[in-house]
Each structure stands twice: as C-alpha cells, then as structure tokens.
Design a protein around this motif. Structure first.
Motif, short mmCIF file in Angstrom:
data_model
loop_
_atom_site.label_atom_id
_atom_site.label_comp_id
_atom_site.label_asym_id
_atom_site.label_seq_id
_atom_site.Cartn_x
_atom_site.Cartn_y
_atom_site.Cartn_z
N ALA A 371 0.68 -1.23 -0.17
CA ALA A 371 -0.22 0.10 -0.04
C ALA A 371 1.02 1.26 -0.02
CB ALA A 371 -0.79 -0.12 1.19
N LEU A 372 2.06 1.02 0.65
CA LEU A 372 2.84 2.24 0.84
C LEU A 372 3.40 2.55 -0.46
CD1 LEU A 372 3.57 4.28 3.01
CD2 LEU A 372 5.54 3.04 3.52
N LEU A 377 4.56 6.17 -3.22
CA LEU A 377 5.45 6.09 -4.17
C LEU A 377 4.80 6.30 -5.44
CD1 LEU A 377 8.41 3.64 -3.41
CD2 LEU A 377 8.23 6.36 -3.05
N GLY A 378 3.73 5.63 -5.95
CA GLY A 378 3.09 5.76 -7.14
C GLY A 378 2.41 6.98 -7.26
N THR A 379 1.88 7.73 -6.42
CA THR A 379 1.35 9.05 -6.63
C THR A 379 2.56 10.06 -6.62
OG1 THR A 379 -0.49 8.34 -5.41
CG2 THR A 379 0.05 10.87 -5.34
N GLU A 570 12.75 11.92 2.03
CA GLU A 570 12.91 11.05 3.07
C GLU A 570 11.97 10.00 2.98
OE1 GLU A 570 11.59 13.64 6.16
OE2 GLU A 570 13.55 14.93 6.03
N VAL A 571 10.62 10.17 2.10
CA VAL A 571 9.91 8.95 1.90
C VAL A 571 10.46 8.05 1.38
CG1 VAL A 571 7.62 8.26 0.78
CG2 VAL A 571 7.85 10.38 1.90
N LEU A 572 11.18 8.10 0.08
CA LEU A 572 11.97 7.36 -0.83
C LEU A 572 13.14 6.46 -0.06
CD1 LEU A 572 12.39 9.65 -3.90
CD2 LEU A 572 10.95 7.47 -3.94
N GLN A 573 13.73 7.11 0.69
CA GLN A 573 14.94 6.69 1.40
C GLN A 573 14.48 5.55 2.60
OE1 GLN A 573 17.42 9.50 3.43
NE2 GLN A 573 18.93 8.09 4.14
N TRP A 574 13.19 6.21 3.28
CA TRP A 574 12.76 5.05 4.17
C TRP A 574 12.32 3.92 3.65
CZ3 TRP A 574 8.38 2.60 5.91
CH2 TRP A 574 8.60 2.42 7.35
N GLU A 576 13.12 2.57 0.83
CA GLU A 576 14.12 1.83 0.59
C GLU A 576 14.83 1.13 1.41
OE1 GLU A 576 16.48 -0.06 -2.48
OE2 GLU A 576 14.65 1.44 -2.66
N THR A 577 15.10 1.75 2.49
CA THR A 577 15.51 1.10 3.65
C THR A 577 15.11 -0.12 4.61
OG1 THR A 577 16.63 3.46 4.14
CG2 THR A 577 16.69 1.52 5.90
N VAL A 578 13.73 0.00 4.78
CA VAL A 578 13.15 -0.86 5.49
C VAL A 578 12.74 -2.46 4.60
CG1 VAL A 578 11.71 0.84 6.86
CG2 VAL A 578 10.82 0.08 4.62
N GLY A 579 13.04 -2.11 3.48
CA GLY A 579 12.99 -3.46 2.82
C GLY A 579 11.77 -3.88 2.31
N PRO A 580 11.65 -5.22 2.00
CA PRO A 580 10.29 -5.70 1.36
C PRO A 580 9.31 -6.21 2.54
CG PRO A 580 12.08 -7.28 1.16
CD PRO A 580 12.67 -6.03 1.59
N ALA A 581 9.75 -6.49 3.78
CA ALA A 581 8.99 -7.06 4.87
C ALA A 581 9.67 -6.16 6.35
CB ALA A 581 9.13 -8.57 4.78
#
Length: 602
Positions: A371-372, A377-379, A570-574, A576-581
């Motif tokens: 969802a995130l 990101l899609g928006t 910041e949204v992009l970085q976070w 990317e950092t937290v990963g897929p799960a």
C-alpha cells in the motif's frame, strides 16, 4: 422537400375536410339554408380556400406527423397551421373584395377545420391502437401519481412490450380516477393485494428519482414480491433503439440527481488534447476513460498494471470510439523510469491518477508495504512525471478513508494527498488537485458485488456491524465529478464530493435482497464483526478542516488549518531502507509520524 406518397395522401384527405368545413361554415351562418346568391359566392371562393390552407399546413410542417402517435404537441402544431391558413385566406378574400361576403364565415371556418382535422387524427389513432396486435405485451402496474403515470404511459406505447393494467398512486385523492383509460386501482399500501387481484407480477416505478418517498415506495413494491421496472434515464434513451422500461437497480434506490457538467469548459480542457490515465483498467479509471473519450481527445494514454484489464479497456474503447487514438500500456506506477518514459513519449496535457490499492482489510495485514509503495510512491512518481512533461493539470483520486485514518490504506492515501501538495510547490506550471469521495457502487472490491454473489448463492449476506454506515455514489457520477474538479481546481486544493446522505450497510443489504425478489427469511443477514482498521462511519473532512463552496453544487474545497509537509526524498529513502517486509509496528509508527491524525490499535 417534396412530399412522400403517404404525406400527399394525408394532404388530399385534409383538403377534402377543409372543403367540407367551408360549406359547413356557410350552412351554419345561414341556419342550414344558404340563399342562392351566397351559394354562388361559396362556389366562387372555393378555389382560394384549398391553396391557402394547404400553404398554412405545409409551412407548419403538419405532414411530418405520424397519425398513429398523434398527441397534444402535434395537435398544437396542427392548430398553428389551421390558424395560419385561415389568416392567409381571410387576407386574400378581403383584398379581392367579394361583394357582400359574410365575414363570420371567416371565423367559423377555421374552427370547423380544426375540429374536422383533429377528429380525423384522433379517430385514426384510436383505430390503430385498437387494431395493433397486442401479442407479447405483458401487463404491469404503474406506481406513481397521475402526472408520473402520464409520462410512463407515453413510454409504454413506444415500447410495444408492455401494457398498463392499472395505476397504483401514493395520493389518496387520485384513487378511483382514470388516465387514458387506465384506472387508479388503489394505494401503494395495498400494492400486493392489487397485483394479485389483477394477476400482474411486474410494477413500473414511475416516481421521478429524488422525489420524496421514492425509496420507501420502491422497497414496499419489492416486499410485495413484484418484479420492479423503472423508466430509462436520459443517457439510456440515447443508447437504446427505443424507449423501454428497464429493471430497477440499486442506483435507483439511492435516488441521486444527475451530475451537471460544465461541458463547454471540459471540452476546452480535453478536446484535441492528450490525456493520460493511470489505473485505467480499474472501476473508476475505466469510467474516467469512457467519459474523457466523449470529449473528443485526440489521444488517450491508458496505463494499468493488469494486462487483462487494459486489454478489456482497449477492446471497449476501440469499438466505441474508433476515431480516437488510444494507447494502452501495461506498467506499474511504482516504476518511475517506466512512467517517465511513457509520459515523455506522449506529452500529456492532463493526467488523471487513479492507480491505487484500496481494499482496507488486505492492506491492513501482510500487504502494508505494498500500500505504501503504490499509494504513496506511485502517486509521487505520477505527480512528478506530470510536472516534468509540463502537463496543465494533474488530478489524483483520493478517498474518505484518508480523513482521520484508522487503517493503513487510509493513511497512505492521506500521505498521497500531502505528496501531491508538495509536488505542486515544486512544479508551479501544473495545477495539482486531489478529489476525495466515498464508496462507489459496483466498483471492484465493494460490498455490492459481494452481496450480489452471496444472494445468488442463497445467503447469508455478511455485514460486519448493524450500525456501520458508508457514503455511496455511482461510478459514472464519481468519474464526472472528478473531471469537473479537475477543470475547476487550483493547485494544491483537495476537493470533497457531495456524497449525499450516508447509507447503513445493513439497509443496503436489505435493498439488494428485496430487489432480487427475496425476503430476509429467504436470505438471512449475518453480522461478522468489524474487521481490522474498519470504522463504523467514514468522514469526508478531518477535525481541523472546513470546506468552502465552489460554483458546482456537488463540489466543495477542503480547507486545512495546519498542513503537514511530506518530504519526498525522506519517503523514498525510508521505503528503500526498510526493505520488502518491514516490522508491522515500525511501519505504523512511521506512518503516524507522517500523518499525525492516523490512529491504530497496536
């Protein structure tokens, strides 16, 4: 335009009646005993009567009428033609100065002509109605006032498939009266008994949408076990070959008024332009594409992650709008490079962003990161692409679940609104707006298809809570209001659609059960409890928001007092950092930091 054979025959019949009326006028003038000198005068002037009346009737286009369907509008047009013919004849005879001509004949004659010609037409219609075969016509009851029934009877005569067996009126004073030979048999309260007495299994709802008490009458009719029909809407009259009643649908029970669009403004915005729609294969996205195509866009760029959905849309739009250049991409809005390549190749002037994950329970567990990525990101990617290709307008479709969200889906959509406002400050040449509305009837994942399938299986119909309420509107209405908001909006604004009155979900279930011809004894309703993140009611405004009116009665602008800023980097970085799960609690804590009004149960 030369007269057809049928029209020429009718003209000859009319001229014979005009001539008969001429002599009748003299007979009446002289008490059925015309003196010889006036009889000669009548013969002498007969040569002027026929051409004058023929000219008047032809100028009034009377011979375009079909006598079998003659009505008041045609009779008024006939009256105008007779009046014109009488005036021409009077002017000619007065200029020729016939000696001792009885001027009262010039008054009597048009009246007699109108009576004779009108009687001929009325007689032919009566004859044709009595001799037209009625095989295959099915009887039904018309439910509505006499005024409503008059409109319904005109539609039924044009359909050829139905016959009115009686009228059931909600007005007590109308009982016992009749209209066009159809009697008012009783009140709506006795509908079931009346239907059984006359042997009818179908009721035609003639009460206009939005009229007081229409929903109650519809539900009572459904309770009577009758198959419900209603008159076609204006857009359906245009699509079908002939007027014919159709089955009552859930939209009819809601009784929402049609949307009034600024057709001129939308034509100026869309006609001849390139328009890009993300999520084009979804319920709202595909309807947006249909509505946009109507305004004559030169190129419609449709983007959706589902191959099957985009294929279906392609087939439909190619058939409906063969002159329009449609371009269909399978692409994911989460992939910024792919989206940028599509936009740069087509240079859209307007972008509608409908791609989103919207199913609350699915996004609440196991799929929060999805969802995130899609909703936020899609928006962000779609909004930036619109600015980079210098589109005039970018319109994002939001939801009432973004207001004081209690679930991940709503929180991500609220973040998407904030992202759009942030990008709007970055690309000032593009107008960025968001449009917030509630549930859409019949959209994928909504309760209506679920309830319909459960009813088809014999039940039970599952409702989470007896007091849960939601706002509803139809898919075409939502799409049209999105277009209107996109036309009116100024950059950074959030539009709120007038969703009308909220509807209890349990009442919605009851309506669908009754419309299926069943009762709650046949199809039970079961309450299953609120799902994770689900509210009893949805809001269209947050606590710190008010609205300002717009020129359109169904659109208002949300005014926020304290606006949270979302930093895209910041949204992009976070993410990317937290990963897929990412950890469930970690993700929700981060969301609450970005959207302070977001609340959830740990």
């Amino acid at each position: 335009m030369p007269l057809r054979k049928e029209s020429l025959l009718l003209l000859l019949v009319d001229m014979a009646l005009v001539l008969l009326a001429w002599w009748a006028a003299f007979w009446l003038r002289f008490n059925l005993d015309i003196p010889p000198e006036f009889e000669a005068l009548a013969v002498q002037t007969t040569g002027w009567v026929l051409p004058c009346y023929a000219l008047g009737l032809l100028i009034s286009r009377v011979y375009r009428h079909v006598w079998s369907y003659i009505g008041l509008p045609e009779l008024r047009q006939l009256g105008a033609g007779v009046l014109l013919g009488g005036l021409i004849l009077a002017a000619v005879l007065l200029m020729l100065r016939f000696p001792n001509f009885p001027r009262s004949v010039l008054v009597l004659h048009p009246l007699l002509v109108l009576v004779f010609l009108g009687a001929a037409r009325a007689g032919w219609r009566t004859f044709s109605e009595r001799t037209t075969p009625s095989a295959g016509e099915r009887p039904l009851l018309i439910v509505g006032t006499l005024q409503d029934a008059a409109d319904a009877l005109r539609t039924l005569k044009g359909s050829g498939n139905w016959r009115a067996a009686g009228i059931v009126s909600p007005v007590l004073a109308e009982q016992g009266r009749s209209l066009q030979g159809v009697e008012v048999l009783g009140s709506v309260n006795n509908l079931a008994d009346i239907a059984e007495e006359v042997g009818v299994h179908t009721a035609l709802m003639a009460i206009a949408p939005g009229a007081p008490g229409r929903r109650d009458v519809l539900l009572r009719s459904a309770e009577a076990g009758l198959s419900l029909m209603t008159l076609p809407r204006a857009d359906e009259w245009l699509r079908q070959e002939g007027p014919s009643p159709r089955k009552v649908e859930l939209e009819d029970l809601l009784g929402r008024d049609p949307v009034q669009l600024d057709v001129k403004g939308l034509s100026e915005l869309l006609s001849g332009q390139t328009v890009l729609v993300t999520g084009a294969g979804g319920s709202i996205g595909s309807e947006l594409c249909r509505q946009i195509a109507r305004f004559g866009v030169s190129r419609l760029v449709c983007v959706d992650v589902s191959e099957y959905a985009i294929y279906q849309l392609e087939q439909e739009l190619r058939a409906a709008h063969p002159q329009m250049q449609g371009i269909y991409y399978t692409a994911n809005v989460r992939e910024s490079a792919r989206l940028e390549a599509i936009a740069q190749a087509n240079k859209p002037s307007v972008v509608f962003h409908a791609a989103a994950y919207k199913h609350v329970p699915l996004m609440e567990e196991l799929n929060e990161i999805e969802a995130l990525r899609t909703n936020v990101l899609g928006t962000l990617h779609a909004a930036r692409v619109a600015g980079q290709c210098r589109a005039k307008r970018f319109v994002m479709i939001s939801t009432d679940k973004a207001v004081n969200p209690t679930n991940v889906m709503g929180a991500t959509k609220r973040m998407a609104e904030l992202v759009v406002q942030g990008v709007a400050a970055e690309f000032t040449a593009t107008e960025y707006v968001s449009v917030r509305f509630g549930n859409v009837l019949g959209s994928s994942g909504s309760v209506v298809p679920l309830f319909t399938a459960q009813i088809a299986r014999g039940g039970p119909v599952t409702v989470t809570h007896p007091d849960i309420v939601r706002y509803f509107m139809t898919i075409p209405e939502a799409a049209q209001l999105v277009l209107q908001a996109g036309l009116m909006g100024r950059s950074g604004q959030i539009f709120v659609l007038d969703m009308g009155e909220p509807v209890k979900i349990v009442e919605l279930a009851r309506m669908l059960i009754r419309l299926s011809g069943k009762t709650e004894q046949d199809i039970p309703i079961a309450f299953t409890g609120l799902r994770p993140g689900e509210k009893l009611y949805e809001e269209l405004l947050a606590n710190d928001e008010t609205t300002a009116p717009t020129p359109h009665p169904k659109l208002r602008v949300a005014i926020t007092s304290g606006q949270q800023v979302v930093v895209a980097a910041e949204v992009l970085q976070w993410i990317e950092t937290v990963g897929p799960a990412p950890d469930r609690a970690l993700l929700r804590d981060w969301l609450r930091h970005q959207v302070p009004e977001y609340t959830f149960q740990a």
